[in-house]
Design a protein around this motif. Structure first.
Motif, short mmCIF file in Angstrom:
data_model
loop_
_atom_site.label_atom_id
_atom_site.label_comp_id
_atom_site.label_asym_id
_atom_site.label_seq_id
_atom_site.Cartn_x
_atom_site.Cartn_y
_atom_site.Cartn_z
N UNK A 58 0.82 -1.21 0.00
CA UNK A 58 0.00 0.00 0.00
C UNK A 58 0.86 1.27 0.00
N UNK A 61 5.94 3.94 1.11
CA UNK A 61 6.33 4.15 2.52
C UNK A 61 5.97 2.91 3.34
N UNK A 62 4.78 2.36 3.09
CA UNK A 62 4.38 1.12 3.77
C UNK A 62 5.36 -0.02 3.44
N UNK A 65 8.38 0.50 5.43
CA UNK A 65 8.11 0.14 6.83
C UNK A 65 8.22 -1.38 7.02
N UNK A 87 15.36 11.74 3.34
CA UNK A 87 13.90 11.82 3.52
C UNK A 87 13.56 11.55 4.99
N UNK A 89 10.77 11.01 6.69
CA UNK A 89 9.87 9.91 7.08
C UNK A 89 10.62 8.58 7.05
N UNK A 92 12.86 8.16 10.20
CA UNK A 92 12.04 7.96 11.41
C UNK A 92 11.44 6.55 11.44
N UNK A 93 11.11 6.00 10.28
CA UNK A 93 10.67 4.60 10.23
C UNK A 93 11.78 3.68 10.74
N UNK A 96 11.97 3.84 14.41
CA UNK A 96 10.82 3.20 15.07
C UNK A 96 11.01 1.68 15.11
N UNK A 203 -2.04 4.67 -3.83
CA UNK A 203 -1.24 4.06 -2.75
C UNK A 203 -0.68 2.70 -3.19
N UNK A 220 5.07 -10.79 6.14
CA UNK A 220 4.94 -9.72 7.13
C UNK A 220 3.73 -8.85 6.81
N UNK A 222 1.00 -9.83 5.25
CA UNK A 222 -0.20 -10.60 5.59
C UNK A 222 -0.46 -10.52 7.10
N UNK A 223 0.60 -10.56 7.89
CA UNK A 223 0.45 -10.47 9.34
C UNK A 223 0.12 -9.06 9.80
N UNK A 224 0.28 -8.07 8.92
CA UNK A 224 0.05 -6.68 9.31
C UNK A 224 -1.28 -6.16 8.80
N UNK A 225 -1.62 -6.44 7.52
CA UNK A 225 -2.87 -5.89 6.98
C UNK A 225 -3.56 -6.84 6.00
#
Lengths: 352, 352
Positions: A58, A61-62, A65, A87, A89, A92-93, A96, A203, A220, A222-225
């Protein structure tokens, strides 16, 4: 994105809805977590890569991540080396996900490879992150020589390079430089995005790596969204198929080239050698200028003068640019030539 | 999802494309990261909550992932208490975000509140996760009494309850029980999904909490994937507006009620008191049965007999069900009554 092929996107989306509504509104079939196969085949053609090395998510950036989660997951804190500036973002990813992000100075022809070598010699990173073409925020392009040096360094020390390429096709002048992936075998992961060359609202972004990496990202994801948007992916696939990506790239470049040229002329005149590079493409010019006042004060004055800028220091993880120097990202893509020139003149007055 | 209102979804999606294509294909406007305001207003009506307490993301699993990142982020490993069994993707998300996941036994009327109290007295968790209605994987509903006891416990010890409600509207028998959020003020976060009541392919889910929580989730979402799919959100908003969510709930319930009733009769006949609960809604029946052989062997035998089951122990974080006992999730939503009854009989033979 200033040039959006809205009627064509509506037409192709309507075709998707009429011919394959189940694909748009039902769960993706089991085993589809790498992404829509039709879209992956089109991206494979676009890049000259094999479809089973491609994972679609998506937006890029996703994807970044998920990739950071995969490369940094499990172990203790690992270093991640990035260009400084880079960049915001993205770094910061990485933080995180537990990465210890270290900036490596960016020069007019890309990252300082010797400074990176020194860091790598001390500690091999989880990965090195670069935006090789028309970098956000600086507009800098990584030279062909440095591309080869980077890939050789990654081979020598055994680390992954993540190359993020959202602006790559927005080239107004000069010839393409090779993707790092085309030089570096299995050590390079390429991140791609359709936001600047088709539609940001879709997206849709992707990663190209080894087959094993693509599968890890899919698991990963599939486990997230569960699955990336089936409708967006189907519209993206049809857009490639009908030549809409290629024609949008041409329209965007025709639209942006005069803005780029006028912006370069104006910034060179006002800031001289403080212009980091003449990009020849993309969205941004970068300026590193002397500044007697603190960044907060400069930004307040710029705002009072009607110029809204992103905070330059936010593009530097940890260390700031040299004291007394100020980094400015100047986006030329969303302003007319007159607006941009007027803004640069106001900035110069603020800095005096 | 067996009952999908495809022609209606196509019609509403086409309307979105014709009337507001920019909304579908452009970046969402600045300040839209909580989600499409029109959709948030519709969800607010659906739940009787204020729109500014609602955050919309790419499916409820993604929302749960962001919520776990928010509630577990920053600090050291925190305990997360969950029902045992519970939804396997959920507890794996909590682990991935550093949570130390502990299962609390599930009874026929919901979690064992006294066992949870004992755990909480020892260490207050980052949050307690529950699926109060027609739980996945067991079909159990949390009783009204236990809902009040849970909310009182959360107040007494000061922890957050996350209630996940994808099956809540799929009620075939009996009256709704109150959402925990309606009993618990600020300590309860409700997660909702449109996958079972409109379209799984849309990938639209949401969280309802405090205004501050919604903003935190929106910021984290922006840092992770910029914005949730604008097109999907616009189609979801139009579906609420045109009554398509309500009519789909009615169709799904009409379709599933006889499947539920036949499944309950068959399982009660074959497994007797090992049926954990008569759900009265949702997708699943849960059975906890004696089993002389290891789970792997049981699953292989079931597969040989033509019955594909999810691994029951995967729904138990850490601890497994009592030794010698086997948990089975029996999904009745995707099988005809005859198929389900035949499958249950084959399972009973395998277990003998």
């Amino acid at each position: 994105m200033e040039v959006l092929p809205l009627p064509e996107l509506v037409k192709l989306a309507s075709e998707v809805l009429e011919t394959a509504p189940g694909e748009a509104f039902q769960y993706a079939p089991i085993g589809r977590h790498l992404g829509n196969p039709h879209l992956r085949a089109e991206i494979a053609r676009f890049h000259g890569a094999e479809p089973d090395r491609i994972f679609v998510g998506n937006g890029s950036l996703q994807v970044l991540d998920l990739l950071a989660g995969h490369l940094l997951g499990g172990g203790g804190p690992s270093p991640v080396y990035v260009e400084a500036p880079t960049y915001d973002r993205a770094w910061r990813i990485f933080e995180r996900h537990g990465g210890r992000v270290v900036g490596v100075p960016l020069e007019g022809d890309g990252v300082d490879v010797e400074a990176l070598r020194a860091l790598v010699s001390e500690q091999v990173p989880a990965f090195f992150y670069t935006i090789p073409d028309f970098q956000n925020p600086s507009g800098v392009c990584l030279s062909g020589e440095k591309r080869r040096a980077l890939v050789a360094l990654a081979e020598e020390f055994g680390f992954v390079i993540v190359e993020d390429t959202p602006y790559r096709r927005l080239r107004f002048h000069g010839a393409d430089l090779p993707l790092l992936a085309s030089l570096g075998g299995d050590r390079v992961v390429t991140i791609g995005s359709l936001s600047k060359i088709l539609s940001p609202g879709l997206r849709v972004g992707y990663a190209i790596g080894t087959k094993a990496l693509a599968i890890s990202l899919a698991e990963l994801a599939e486990d997230t969204y569960l699955t990336a948007s089936p409708l967006s992916q189907a519209v993206a696939a049809k857009s490639f198929e009908h030549g809409l990506v290629d024609s949008t790239i041409r329209s965007v470049n025709t639209f942006l080239e005069p803005r780029h040229d006028a912006a370069v002329a104006a910034v060179a005149q006002v800031f001289g050698d403080d212009l980091l590079a003449v990009p020849g493409g993309g969205y941004f010019l970068g300026v590193l200028a002397d500044c007697a006042v603190a960044e907060d004060e400069f930004m307040a004055s710029a705002r009072d003068a009607g110029v809204l800028l992103a905070r330059g220091s936010a593009f530097y993880p940890g260390a700031r640019p040299t004291p007394g120097r100020l980094f400015m990202r100047l986006p030329f893509q969303a302003l007319t030539e007159d607006e941009f020139v007027a803004g640069v003149r106001r900035l110069a007055e603020v800095l005096q």
